[in-house]
Scaffold this motif. Structure first.
Motif, short mmCIF file in Angstrom:
data_model
loop_
_atom_site.label_atom_id
_atom_site.label_comp_id
_atom_site.label_asym_id
_atom_site.label_seq_id
_atom_site.Cartn_x
_atom_site.Cartn_y
_atom_site.Cartn_z
N LEU A 361 0.82 -1.20 0.00
CA LEU A 361 0.00 0.00 0.00
C LEU A 361 0.86 1.26 0.00
CD1 LEU A 361 -2.72 -1.05 2.63
CD2 LEU A 361 -2.84 -1.21 0.14
N ALA A 362 1.90 1.25 0.84
CA ALA A 362 2.79 2.41 0.91
C ALA A 362 3.55 2.60 -0.41
CB ALA A 362 3.77 2.25 2.07
N GLY A 363 3.94 1.48 -1.03
CA GLY A 363 4.64 1.56 -2.30
C GLY A 363 3.78 2.15 -3.40
N GLU A 364 2.50 1.78 -3.40
CA GLU A 364 1.59 2.33 -4.40
C GLU A 364 1.33 3.81 -4.14
OE1 GLU A 364 -0.76 1.85 -7.88
OE2 GLU A 364 0.72 0.55 -6.92
N ALA A 365 1.37 4.21 -2.86
CA ALA A 365 1.21 5.62 -2.53
C ALA A 365 2.37 6.45 -3.06
CB ALA A 365 1.10 5.80 -1.01
N ARG A 366 3.58 5.91 -2.94
CA ARG A 366 4.77 6.62 -3.42
C ARG A 366 4.87 6.61 -4.94
NH1 ARG A 366 7.07 3.55 0.76
NH2 ARG A 366 7.87 2.10 -0.83
N GLU A 367 4.52 5.48 -5.54
CA GLU A 367 4.66 5.32 -6.99
C GLU A 367 3.40 4.67 -7.54
OE1 GLU A 367 7.63 3.14 -10.22
OE2 GLU A 367 8.11 3.09 -8.09
N PRO A 368 2.36 5.45 -7.80
CA PRO A 368 1.10 4.89 -8.29
C PRO A 368 1.30 4.09 -9.58
CG PRO A 368 0.82 7.18 -7.65
CD PRO A 368 2.29 6.91 -7.62
N GLY A 369 0.74 2.88 -9.60
CA GLY A 369 0.89 2.01 -10.76
C GLY A 369 1.98 0.97 -10.60
N SER A 370 2.72 1.02 -9.50
CA SER A 370 3.84 0.09 -9.31
C SER A 370 3.37 -1.31 -8.92
CB SER A 370 4.80 0.63 -8.25
OG SER A 370 4.15 0.81 -6.99
N TYR A 371 2.21 -1.42 -8.28
CA TYR A 371 1.70 -2.72 -7.87
C TYR A 371 1.24 -3.50 -9.10
CZ TYR A 371 -1.29 -6.17 -5.50
OH TYR A 371 -1.87 -7.33 -5.06
N GLY A 372 1.56 -4.79 -9.15
CA GLY A 372 1.20 -5.56 -10.33
C GLY A 372 0.70 -6.96 -10.08
#
Length: 406
Positions: A361-372
């Motif tokens: 969740l935090a990673g997607e907040a920092r870099e939207p679209g990074s979750y796959g």
């Protein structure tokens, strides 16, 4: 100048936060997250809150994108025709697209005395209510945990590890999802902690009193504190708003998670019923569903065709106190395999996964679209199930065609 698109996300749990963060991929999208609490709740740690080893809360500043507006309020109604939601505070808010991610909570037990004398723990407030009750109870007080799914098993183990006298009432099978090998592993650990497991026929609870739990086979178990973990329910917001739902109250959608009533409403998480074949209620499903819901909205804004759901499961992880756990491997269509990791390695893996979810969740907040992970291949079994129910699928498609705004 391009027109701004307003998106409201109802619910700040695993699915809602993932969806809200991902929606900020477009600079011309404004996202408002409506949630009744000012902090993010790690529901998979609520048993730890009850046991005192974690507070199960993370600040939204740590998991939510900086450009997202957090509105601490509750949506009481959805006016799909006007594209507006009504708030408990008395106001309203307009949207161009709505993400319905209201999650799940405790179901009505439907058992005499359960609502009055048993303590559910499916929400932060419920777990916080139980914590001081346990703290005030004598160390020798009998604690009865009703429900042998993950929450019940985890709660029983957490409290037994502290020296509590715990009885786990299964109402049938211990850990129904688990493979027989995994179930035996869990049973051994619970026995080692001193938990009395009451399973098999006749173990459904028929009544709860102030100091006992009664079973269908006539037994009455002494109980100083009764904890209720059996079953989940979803909020009735969709039903009250006149939207199509399944029998439980989950919003009916197609395979892109779009409401069968309105292509401006997309669902995610425990409150979604894609093609009336909902996924197992879990954060494992909620996070990728949140990503898929956001992608559907972004595709519609861009004038593109949304991609269908591709649901993939890895298994189920259950903590068994702070020093043991189990990771039950599964086929991608969520059927348990004979392989599991138990003991201390199981506890380590469970903690790694819990922390990893917050990191996603935090990673997607920092870099939207990074979750796959929602794009991992493996949805063949679901497609088979849909193909095997043509009447149901056709009915859903027809309903959507009849109700979608033109």
């Amino acid at each position: 100048m391009a027109e701004n698109t307003e998106v409201i996300v109802i619910g700040g749990g695993y699915a809602g936060v993932m969806a809200a963060n991902r929606l900020t991929r477009r600079p011309d999208v404004s996202v408002t997250l409506v949630n009744p609490r000012p902090s993010f709740v790690e529901r998979i740690r609520l048993h730890q809150l009850v046991g005192g080893s974690d507070d199960a809360v993370v600040e939204y500043a740590d998991v939510l994108g900086r450009g997202i507006r957090l509105l601490v309020d509750t949506v009481t109604g959805i006016d799909a025709a006007a594209r507006r939601v009504t708030l408990a505070s008395g106001g309203t808010a307009a949207y161009d697209y709505l993400v319905y991610a209201v999650g799940s909570g405790s179901a009505d037990p439907g058992v005499p005395g359960a609502a009055e004398f048993a303590y559910p723990i499916n929400s932060l407030e419920e777990a916080q209510r139980l914590r001081p009750v346990l703290a005030a109870a004598p160390a020798t007080a009998a604690v009865t945990v009703v429900g042998a799914g993950p929450t019940g098993i985890e709660t029983a183990a957490e409290l037994a590890e502290q020296g509590r006298a715990v009885t786990l009432v299964c109402g049938g099978l211990l850990g129904p999802y688990l493979h027989a090998r995994g179930r035996r592993s869990v049973a051994r650990r619970l026995a080692g902690l001193g938990v009395t497991v009451v399973d098999g026929p006749g173990t459904k609870v028929t009544a709860v009193t102030r100091d006992a739990v009664r079973l269908a086979d006539g037994r009455e178990l002494p109980s100083g504190v009764s904890v209720w973990t059996a079953g989940f329910g979803v909020p009735d917001l969709a039903v009250r708003s006149g939207l199509s739902t399944d029998a439980v109250g989950r919003l009916l959608t197609d395979e892109t998670l779009t409401s069968v009533d309105d292509d401006r409403i997309v669902a995610a998480g425990d409150s979604a019923a894609p093609s009336d074949l909902p996924l197992r209620m879990s954060c494992q499903a909620a996070v990728p569903l949140g990503a898929r819901a956001a992608d559907t909205v972004l595709s519609r804004i861009a004038g593109e065709r949304p991609a269908p759901l591709n649901a993939v499961f890895a298994g189920q992880c259950i903590s068994l106190g702070r020093r043991a756990g189990i990771f039950q491997f599964a086929r991608r269509h969520d059927v348990a395999l004979g392989l599991h990791i138990g003991g201390r390695p199981g506890a380590t893996l469970k903690e790694f996964i819990c922390r990893g979810i917050v990191k996603h969740l935090a990673g997607e907040a920092r870099e939207p679209g990074s979750y796959g992970l929602h794009r991992v291949s493996g949805g063949a079994k679901r497609r088979e199930l849909l193909a095997a129910a043509p009447a149901q699928s056709a009915g859903t498609d027809a309903l959507r065609a009849a109700k979608l705004p033109r």
